[in-house]
Scaffold this motif. Structure first.
Motif, mmCIF file in Angstrom:
data_model
loop_
_atom_site.group_PDB
_atom_site.id
_atom_site.type_symbol
_atom_site.label_atom_id
_atom_site.label_comp_id
_atom_site.label_asym_id
_atom_site.label_seq_id
_atom_site.Cartn_x
_atom_site.Cartn_y
_atom_site.Cartn_z
ATOM 1 N N ARG A 64 0.829 -1.213 0.000
ATOM 2 C CA ARG A 64 0.000 0.000 0.000
ATOM 3 C C ARG A 64 0.859 1.258 0.000
ATOM 4 N NH1 ARG A 64 -5.427 -1.435 0.910
ATOM 5 N NH2 ARG A 64 -5.659 -3.622 1.541
ATOM 6 N N LYS A 65 0.413 2.306 0.676
ATOM 7 C CA LYS A 65 1.081 3.604 0.568
ATOM 8 C C LYS A 65 2.468 3.577 1.202
ATOM 9 C CE LYS A 65 -2.117 5.787 2.750
ATOM 10 N NZ LYS A 65 -2.884 6.894 3.391
ATOM 11 N N MET A 66 3.347 4.428 0.661
ATOM 12 C CA MET A 66 4.690 4.545 1.213
ATOM 13 C C MET A 66 4.661 5.554 2.358
ATOM 14 S SD MET A 66 7.185 4.386 -2.098
ATOM 15 C CE MET A 66 8.588 4.313 -0.983
ATOM 16 N N ASP A 67 4.260 5.082 3.523
ATOM 17 C CA ASP A 67 4.165 5.928 4.703
ATOM 18 C C ASP A 67 4.934 5.279 5.843
ATOM 19 O OD1 ASP A 67 2.562 3.780 5.178
ATOM 20 O OD2 ASP A 67 0.677 4.899 5.282
ATOM 21 N N LEU A 68 4.655 5.717 7.066
ATOM 22 C CA LEU A 68 5.359 5.160 8.217
ATOM 23 C C LEU A 68 5.065 3.676 8.383
ATOM 24 C CD1 LEU A 68 7.186 5.762 10.639
ATOM 25 C CD2 LEU A 68 5.132 6.317 11.965
ATOM 26 N N ASP A 69 3.827 3.280 8.112
ATOM 27 C CA ASP A 69 3.463 1.864 8.211
ATOM 28 C C ASP A 69 4.273 1.030 7.214
ATOM 29 O OD1 ASP A 69 1.536 -0.256 9.248
ATOM 30 O OD2 ASP A 69 1.145 -0.369 7.096
ATOM 31 N N PHE A 70 4.491 1.573 6.023
ATOM 32 C CA PHE A 70 5.302 0.885 5.013
ATOM 33 C C PHE A 70 6.736 0.708 5.505
ATOM 34 C CE2 PHE A 70 8.380 1.438 1.533
ATOM 35 C CZ PHE A 70 8.107 0.305 0.788
ATOM 36 N N MET A 71 7.298 1.748 6.131
ATOM 37 C CA MET A 71 8.667 1.666 6.622
ATOM 38 C C MET A 71 8.794 0.615 7.725
ATOM 39 S SD MET A 71 10.165 3.704 4.664
ATOM 40 C CE MET A 71 11.770 3.598 5.436
ATOM 41 N N PHE A 72 7.803 0.554 8.615
ATOM 42 C CA PHE A 72 7.822 -0.450 9.671
ATOM 43 C C PHE A 72 7.824 -1.859 9.086
ATOM 44 C CE2 PHE A 72 6.225 2.703 12.890
ATOM 45 C CZ PHE A 72 7.315 2.573 13.729
ATOM 46 N N HIS A 73 6.944 -2.095 8.108
ATOM 47 C CA HIS A 73 6.847 -3.437 7.531
ATOM 48 C C HIS A 73 8.091 -3.790 6.719
ATOM 49 C CE1 HIS A 73 2.545 -3.275 8.626
ATOM 50 N NE2 HIS A 73 2.647 -4.586 8.624
ATOM 51 N N MET A 74 8.720 -2.805 6.088
ATOM 52 C CA MET A 74 9.960 -3.080 5.382
ATOM 53 C C MET A 74 11.065 -3.441 6.382
ATOM 54 S SD MET A 74 9.556 -3.027 2.127
ATOM 55 C CE MET A 74 8.019 -3.850 2.583
ATOM 56 N N PHE A 75 11.036 -2.782 7.543
ATOM 57 C CA PHE A 75 12.015 -3.127 8.577
ATOM 58 C C PHE A 75 11.794 -4.550 9.070
ATOM 59 C CE2 PHE A 75 13.025 -3.672 13.052
ATOM 60 C CZ PHE A 75 14.358 -3.296 13.093
ATOM 61 N N PHE A 76 10.545 -4.878 9.371
ATOM 62 C CA PHE A 76 10.241 -6.223 9.855
ATOM 63 C C PHE A 76 10.572 -7.270 8.798
ATOM 64 C CE2 PHE A 76 6.988 -4.014 12.671
ATOM 65 C CZ PHE A 76 7.806 -4.096 13.788
ATOM 66 N N LEU A 77 10.273 -6.954 7.531
ATOM 67 C CA LEU A 77 10.571 -7.895 6.457
ATOM 68 C C LEU A 77 12.072 -8.114 6.345
ATOM 69 C CD1 LEU A 77 9.928 -9.592 3.977
ATOM 70 C CD2 LEU A 77 9.758 -7.483 2.634
ATOM 71 N N ALA A 78 12.827 -7.023 6.294
ATOM 72 C CA ALA A 78 14.276 -7.136 6.128
ATOM 73 C C ALA A 78 14.923 -7.802 7.344
ATOM 74 C CB ALA A 78 14.884 -5.755 5.894
ATOM 75 N N ARG A 79 14.435 -7.465 8.540
ATOM 76 C CA ARG A 79 15.082 -7.975 9.749
ATOM 77 C C ARG A 79 14.742 -9.422 10.045
ATOM 78 N NH1 ARG A 79 17.956 -6.635 13.898
ATOM 79 N NH2 ARG A 79 17.608 -7.491 15.983
ATOM 80 N N TYR A 80 13.455 -9.720 10.174
ATOM 81 C CA TYR A 80 13.070 -11.042 10.641
ATOM 82 C C TYR A 80 13.137 -12.093 9.538
ATOM 83 C CZ TYR A 80 11.874 -8.636 14.884
ATOM 84 O OH TYR A 80 11.962 -7.890 16.028
ATOM 85 N N CYS A 81 12.917 -11.686 8.309
ATOM 86 C CA CYS A 81 13.123 -12.615 7.202
ATOM 87 C C CYS A 81 14.606 -12.982 7.116
ATOM 88 C CB CYS A 81 12.647 -11.966 5.898
ATOM 89 S SG CYS A 81 12.635 -13.071 4.467
ATOM 90 N N LYS A 82 15.461 -11.981 7.281
ATOM 91 C CA LYS A 82 16.912 -12.214 7.254
ATOM 92 C C LYS A 82 17.365 -13.076 8.431
ATOM 93 C CE LYS A 82 21.241 -9.553 6.940
ATOM 94 N NZ LYS A 82 21.897 -9.868 8.219
ATOM 95 N N LEU A 83 16.841 -12.780 9.621
ATOM 96 C CA LEU A 83 17.216 -13.566 10.797
ATOM 97 C C LEU A 83 16.817 -15.027 10.648
ATOM 98 C CD1 LEU A 83 16.313 -11.125 13.722
ATOM 99 C CD2 LEU A 83 18.600 -11.898 13.050
ATOM 100 N N LEU A 84 15.621 -15.268 10.124
ATOM 101 C CA LEU A 84 15.182 -16.643 9.920
ATOM 102 C C LEU A 84 16.058 -17.356 8.891
ATOM 103 C CD1 LEU A 84 11.284 -16.338 9.857
ATOM 104 C CD2 LEU A 84 12.651 -17.578 11.533
ATOM 105 N N GLU A 85 16.310 -16.687 7.780
ATOM 106 C CA GLU A 85 17.054 -17.342 6.699
ATOM 107 C C GLU A 85 18.512 -17.588 7.076
ATOM 108 O OE1 GLU A 85 17.661 -16.917 1.840
ATOM 109 O OE2 GLU A 85 16.614 -15.352 2.971
ATOM 110 N N GLU A 86 19.093 -16.676 7.867
ATOM 111 C CA GLU A 86 20.503 -16.814 8.228
ATOM 112 C C GLU A 86 20.732 -17.708 9.440
ATOM 113 O OE1 GLU A 86 22.656 -12.736 6.645
ATOM 114 O OE2 GLU A 86 22.035 -12.865 8.746
ATOM 115 N N ASN A 87 19.732 -17.868 10.283
ATOM 116 C CA ASN A 87 19.916 -18.628 11.519
ATOM 117 C C ASN A 87 19.115 -19.926 11.515
ATOM 118 O OD1 ASN A 87 21.679 -16.696 12.958
ATOM 119 N ND2 ASN A 87 19.912 -15.356 12.826
#
Length: 246
Positions: A64-87
């Protein structure tokens, strides 16, 4: 700065980097009106009757829109997806891909079935993009696999990672976001956690064994873990902090 971002991006594992790139490109494309969200959202009638099968995938890419909610979800995607895949899934890229495929299938099935239930169909009809739910599923799975890591919310209180999904759910309710999206992610995440971690320990059978044709798509390197000598106990896990913490 640009070099640091480029290095951070290149160091991401393949699935995380691919999903993050597709999500950002799709969302930016829609914001610039290069792509229309009307061609991306989940519509069962168009999928079945007009064979628009790409909607089964694209509804997971648009945030959806590129707002604060988008930034939060991009952070969660980058962080927790990465943590799962790497660990948790280190050296098991095919298994990680299968987890995402399973989660996407469960989420799609819930929305399709929910749309047929009286009194609930109106609520499920509003859920046309499942990208946030899939991201929340990854957060849930990570929290189940790392339940004792200490976290803090806005510096107000601390909790262990096992409660992270519930804290984020409460935060979504407080800011007026739909709780359905997060709840769907929790349901899909718990289904995976139960079938992959709990059920095999109870029965000795693993119902979510990754199919061989998916494993053939990924060439995982063998993981060798060096064990230091004379070490009995691993050090306690480091504290984790949420992105919106002071």
């Amino acid at each position: 700065m640009a070099q640091a971002v480029e290095e951070w991006y290149k160091q991401m594992p393949i699935i995380t980097r691919s999903y993050l790139t597709a999500a950002v490109v799709t969302t930016i494309g829609c914001s610039l009106e290069i792509i229309s969200p009307y061609h991306l959202y989940l519509n069962p009638k168009l999928v079945v009757k007009q064979y628009q099968f790409w909607r089964l995938i694209t509804n997971f890419l648009y945030f959806r829109k590129m707002d604060l909610d988008f930034m939060f979800h991009m952070f969660f995607l980058a962080r927790y997806c990465k943590l799962l895949e790497e660990n948790s899934f280190r050296g098991r890229t095919a298994d990680f891909f299968y987890m995402l495929l399973f989660g996407a299938s469960v989420l799609t099935g819930i929305v399709l079935i929910g749309g047929m239930i009286p009194y609930l169909s109106a609520s499920f009809a509003k859920i046309i993009f499942l990208s946030n739910s899939l991201t929340f599923m990854m957060v849930y799975v990570w929290s189940k696999q790392n339940p004792f890591i200490h976290m803090s919310f806005l510096g107000l209180f601390t909790f262990t990672a096992a409660y992270l999904p519930w804290v984020l759910l409460g935060f979504s309710v407080l800011v007026g976001a739909s709780a359905w999206v997060d709840l769907l992610g929790m349901i899909a995440g718990h289904a995976y956690y139960f079938l992959e971690d709990v059920y095999p320990r109870m029965t000795g059978r693993r119902p979510l064994k990754t199919p061989s044709f998916i494993k053939a798509m990924f060439a995982d390197d063998a993981v060798v873990v060096a064990r230091p000598a004379n070490v009995r106990f691993a050090p306690p896990p480091a504290d984790e902090r949420l992105p919106f913490e002071n």
